[in-house]
Motif scaffolding. Sequence first.
Motif, short mmCIF file in Angstrom:
data_model
loop_
_atom_site.label_atom_id
_atom_site.label_comp_id
_atom_site.label_asym_id
_atom_site.label_seq_id
_atom_site.Cartn_x
_atom_site.Cartn_y
_atom_site.Cartn_z
N ALA A 20 -56.23 74.44 43.92
CA ALA A 20 -57.19 73.87 44.85
C ALA A 20 -58.03 73.29 43.92
O ALA A 20 -58.35 73.18 42.51
CB ALA A 20 -57.81 75.10 45.35
N GLU A 21 -59.03 72.41 44.49
CA GLU A 21 -59.95 71.64 43.67
C GLU A 21 -61.30 72.68 43.24
O GLU A 21 -61.67 73.40 44.25
CB GLU A 21 -60.65 70.52 44.55
N LEU A 22 -61.73 72.57 42.20
CA LEU A 22 -62.87 73.22 41.82
C LEU A 22 -64.01 72.70 42.25
O LEU A 22 -64.12 71.58 42.44
CB LEU A 22 -62.94 73.74 40.02
N THR A 23 -65.27 73.50 42.40
CA THR A 23 -66.41 72.89 42.63
C THR A 23 -67.19 72.39 41.55
O THR A 23 -66.46 72.45 40.24
CB THR A 23 -67.39 74.27 43.11
N ARG A 24 -68.09 71.49 41.73
CA ARG A 24 -68.71 70.94 40.60
C ARG A 24 -69.18 71.79 39.44
O ARG A 24 -68.90 71.55 38.34
CB ARG A 24 -69.61 69.87 41.08
N GLY A 25 -69.78 72.65 39.95
CA GLY A 25 -70.23 73.85 39.09
C GLY A 25 -69.12 74.37 38.22
O GLY A 25 -69.32 74.70 37.11
N GLU A 26 -67.99 74.75 38.61
CA GLU A 26 -66.92 75.50 37.98
C GLU A 26 -66.16 74.44 37.08
O GLU A 26 -65.85 74.94 36.06
CB GLU A 26 -65.90 75.83 39.26
N ARG A 27 -66.17 73.34 37.50
CA ARG A 27 -65.50 72.26 36.74
C ARG A 27 -66.42 72.08 35.25
O ARG A 27 -65.78 72.21 34.20
CB ARG A 27 -65.48 70.81 37.42
N ILE A 28 -67.45 72.14 35.59
CA ILE A 28 -68.55 71.94 34.53
C ILE A 28 -68.54 73.22 33.75
O ILE A 28 -68.28 73.17 32.38
CB ILE A 28 -70.04 71.54 34.97
N TRP A 29 -68.65 74.35 34.15
CA TRP A 29 -68.45 75.79 33.33
C TRP A 29 -67.21 75.55 32.66
O TRP A 29 -67.31 76.00 31.50
CB TRP A 29 -68.66 76.94 34.26
#
Length: 91
Positions: A20-29
């Motif tokens: 699945a695609e990560l949220t923007r926050g998850e990608r940054i983290w």
Amino acid sequence: MTHILSCKHSLELSAKQTVAELTRGERIWLRVHLLACVACRRIRKQVAIIERTLVLAQDRGLWPPKAGSISLSDTSRQRMKLALEQAGKSG
């Protein structure tokens, strides 16, 4: 202890990212964590190698293996049985 929890979260996000695609926050983290954590970067590289190997094996008709084509030697079975018994006693 916090570092271990961060690594666990990193692995969870890495696994999630494969389906699945990560949220923007998850990608940054995840990016920030991977910049700082050599162990998680190494694990991600190893997982990528395993995934590529499985894709190649599947393309060549080698994966999944046919039933009965893979078996353990009696020695390996005994060694695993002993290890599981010992783990059960200590846990």
